[in-house]
Motif scaffolding. Structure first.
Motif, PDB file in Angstrom:
ATOM      1  N   VAL A   1       6.032  46.332 -70.578  1.00 49.69           N
ATOM      2  CA  VAL A   1       6.710  47.644 -70.408  1.00 49.69           C
ATOM      3  C   VAL A   1       5.813  48.434 -71.534  1.00 49.69           C
ATOM      4  O   VAL A   1       5.689  49.678 -71.695  1.00 49.69           O
ATOM      5  N   SER A   2       5.710  48.056 -72.565  1.00 49.14           N
ATOM      6  CA  SER A   2       4.928  48.855 -73.977  1.00 49.14           C
ATOM      7  C   SER A   2       3.563  49.318 -73.508  1.00 49.14           C
ATOM      8  O   SER A   2       3.381  50.333 -73.585  1.00 49.14           O
ATOM      9  N   VAL A   3       2.717  48.352 -72.933  1.00 44.71           N
ATOM     10  CA  VAL A   3       1.517  48.780 -72.351  1.00 44.71           C
ATOM     11  C   VAL A   3       1.598  49.826 -71.348  1.00 44.71           C
ATOM     12  O   VAL A   3       0.738  50.909 -71.373  1.00 44.71           O
ATOM     13  N   LEU A   4       2.588  49.774 -70.385  1.00 44.27           N
ATOM     14  CA  LEU A   4       2.677  50.733 -69.431  1.00 44.27           C
ATOM     15  C   LEU A   4       3.044  52.009 -69.846  1.00 44.27           C
ATOM     16  O   LEU A   4       2.603  53.158 -69.563  1.00 44.27           O
ATOM     17  N   PHE A   5       4.086  51.995 -70.845  1.00 38.72           N
ATOM     18  CA  PHE A   5       4.550  53.164 -71.500  1.00 38.72           C
ATOM     19  C   PHE A   5       3.337  53.972 -72.072  1.00 38.72           C
ATOM     20  O   PHE A   5       3.316  55.112 -72.170  1.00 38.72           O
ATOM     21  N   PHE A   6       2.651  53.220 -72.693  1.00 34.67           N
ATOM     22  CA  PHE A   6       1.543  53.718 -73.639  1.00 34.67           C
ATOM     23  C   PHE A   6       0.446  54.486 -72.645  1.00 34.67           C
ATOM     24  O   PHE A   6       0.133  55.565 -72.819  1.00 34.67           O
TER      25      PHE A   6
ATOM     26  N   ILE B   1      -3.359  50.329 -81.242  1.00 33.42           N
ATOM     27  CA  ILE B   1      -3.080  49.014 -80.892  1.00 33.42           C
ATOM     28  C   ILE B   1      -2.087  48.229 -81.345  1.00 33.42           C
ATOM     29  O   ILE B   1      -1.280  47.389 -80.939  1.00 33.42           O
ATOM     30  N   LEU B   2      -2.141  48.354 -82.990  1.00 35.55           N
ATOM     31  CA  LEU B   2      -0.801  47.728 -83.659  1.00 35.55           C
ATOM     32  C   LEU B   2       0.324  48.231 -83.396  1.00 35.55           C
ATOM     33  O   LEU B   2       1.333  47.456 -83.483  1.00 35.55           O
ATOM     34  N   TYR B   3       0.369  49.386 -82.712  1.00 35.77           N
ATOM     35  CA  TYR B   3       1.854  49.911 -82.548  1.00 35.77           C
ATOM     36  C   TYR B   3       2.313  49.263 -81.285  1.00 35.77           C
ATOM     37  O   TYR B   3       3.406  49.186 -81.099  1.00 35.77           O
TER      38      TYR B   3
ATOM     39  N   PHE C   1       8.006  53.526 -81.631  1.00 41.83           N
ATOM     40  CA  PHE C   1       6.900  53.938 -80.466  1.00 41.83           C
ATOM     41  C   PHE C   1       6.997  55.247 -79.850  1.00 41.83           C
ATOM     42  O   PHE C   1       6.208  55.824 -79.497  1.00 41.83           O
ATOM     43  N   GLY C   2       8.127  55.296 -79.456  1.00 40.72           N
ATOM     44  CA  GLY C   2       8.558  56.536 -78.590  1.00 40.72           C
ATOM     45  C   GLY C   2       8.278  57.625 -79.345  1.00 40.72           C
ATOM     46  O   GLY C   2       7.773  58.818 -78.735  1.00 40.72           O
ATOM     47  N   ALA C   3       8.433  57.916 -80.611  1.00 38.75           N
ATOM     48  CA  ALA C   3       8.316  59.195 -81.520  1.00 38.75           C
ATOM     49  C   ALA C   3       7.035  59.204 -81.621  1.00 38.75           C
ATOM     50  O   ALA C   3       6.292  60.366 -81.674  1.00 38.75           O
TER      51      ALA C   3
END
Length: 458
Positions: A224-229, A183-185, A280-282
């Motif tokens: 975008v961050s949530v969808l990517f996750f 969640i924090l990331y 985040f990608g890594a």
């Protein structure tokens, strides 16, 4: 790079590697996390000691600008990405039954309470934390993250050394740490996207099609961050598995290690293209690759020994070179002479640890755990460790925090690891009583009633 630059770079790397592994060995011999020794090695080479005693020698070895500095910055970035790649590969939730209930309650209490307190603190005294590029929103979110973060790698290492990893306590700690860190990331990815959008420093999609208005920018990076996750968790492992086993993938057949590094680069490039931070990608690349290696579509394990050897090779060369260099370079950026504020450090350490300890302890007691177990959970999950150092590094690099807060964040990460290790060592015998597979109901051991170390053991 000129020949002189090459010589200086090789000399700098030799000194950095020697400091990293030498100090790491000494701290390991003292039963302390080696990462603390690596950061201490950087402090010795930085402005806090070498720069104070021999400034000319430090300037010759580690120039402030130029080709050598650029090369060391690139190695710093690679070390950070490899660290997060391996951290993602370690994210596992193995708890079951009542342990999941305890873990969920503790995770909620250990995340919401300190995060909210950090946001409120930053709103009250933003000058203590904010950097040149920090806004009211980003500063509040970063301080909230700093108050709530927990370090899976360091906690895992401490529990392995104490032989309490395969216990109800160990499973709950890892479950809570995984939930909190994921969640924090996501929040960190949003914060860094907001900070860099429209500044000319990013090359993401939003900089090409978006505006500088705060509301749509925040909405874009959150979505975008949530969808990517979500997409990574849903399809990432399957995609990796199919690519790795495709007959046309000659790279995977020739060098499985190389293929996983290519996958890491591809995921990081995808994140950067979307405007999401590379860290985040890594992290998601490590999660997807490890899950893809762990099981097939039908849930059965395949090639476990081979894949374990591949991950062992990645870990070996990363821990021998890039990752220790990263931690030394973090230590070298600490200026304990000019940027260290002892009073700021003491009150932030006390506040951060006190609030998180109280939240986790209360959550564990609410879940029915006893006092020793609850306090051990609180101390273990207070360890910021490597994740706290990464948070400090990326937010300082984005100029969201000032140098004084950067120093405090790194020192708090180191001190909380020491405190956690000391406390768990004292309670290890009690916690070790829950060793064994995840319990699903009442049980008896060796003809005696199970002791009440956890609800699961009752």
């Amino acid at each position: 790079m000129t020949a002189i630059d090459t010589i200086r770079l090789l000399a700098a790397l030799a000194v950095i590697c020697a400091a990293a592994h030498g100090c790491g060995f000494l701290f390991g011999a003292l039963r302390q996390p080696p990462v603390i020794g690596e950061v201490v090695g950087g402090i010795l080479l930085g402005p806090s000691l070498l720069g104070l005693l021999a400034p000319a020698a430090r300037a010759a070895l580690f120039p402030a600008s130029g080709a050598v500095t650029s090369a060391l910055d690139a190695i710093y970035q690679l070390g950070q990405l490899l660290l997060m790649f391996l951290a993602g590969a370690e994210l596992r939730i193995r708890a079951g039954g009542r342990e999941r209930r305890t873990g969920a309650i503790v995770a909620a209490a250990g995340l919401v309470v300190p995060f909210a307190a950090g946001v409120g603190l930053a709103a009250l005294v933003p000058a203590f934390f904010a950097g040149p590029a920090g806004s009211t929103v980003t500063t509040a979110l970063v301080v909230g993250l700093a108050m709530a973060v927990a370090a899976i790698p360091v906690i895992s290492r401490i529990m392995m050394d104490l032989k309490i990893m395969d216990t109800a306590f160990g499973r709950i700690v890892l479950m809570v740490a995984v939930i909190e860190d994921v969640i924090l990331y996501v929040v960190l990815a949003v914060v860094l996207g907001l900070a860099r959008s429209g500044t000319g420093h990013s090359v993401g999609l939003w900089d090409l099609i978006g505006t500088a208005a705060p509301v749509p920018t925040a909405a874009y990076f959150t979505v975008v961050s949530v969808l990517f996750f979500a997409a990574s968790l849903t399809w990432g492992a399957r995609l990796f598995r199919r690519l790795a086993r495709h007959r046309a993938n000659i790279v995977a057949r020739q060098s499985p290690v190389a293929f996983r590094l290519i996958f890491l680069c591809a995921m990081v490039l995808l994140c950067l293209g979307l405007g999401v931070n590379a860290v985040f990608g890594a992290l998601m690349a490590g999660i997807c690759a490890a899950r893809g290696d762990q099981s097939a579509d039908d849930g059965t394990s395949r090639g476990t020994g081979r894949e374990a050897a591949v991950w062992g090779a990645i870990r070996q060369f990363s821990m021998a070179s890039f990752i220790p260099v990263f931690f030394v370079l973090v230590g070298m950026r600490l200026d304990l002479v000019r940027a260290f504020d002892p009073l700021f450090f003491l009150w932030f350490l006390t506040l951060a640890c006190g609030i998180k300890t109280a939240g986790i302890w209360a959550g564990a007691r609410l879940a029915g755990e006893d006092r020793v177990f609850s306090s051990s959970l609180a101390f273990a999950l207070n360890a910021r460790g490597t994740i706290g150092i990464v948070l400090a590094g990326v937010t300082r690099q984005a100029e969201l925090i000032n140098d004084r807060f950067f120093v405090v964040l790194v020192l708090v990460s180191l001190v909380t690891c020491q405190i956690a290790g000391f406390r768990l060592a004292r309670a290890a015998d009690r916690l070790r009583e829950t060793t064994g597979p995840a319990p699903t109901g009442p049980r008896r051991q060796r003809g005696k009633p199970a002791r009440s170390g956890t609800r699961a053991g009752r």
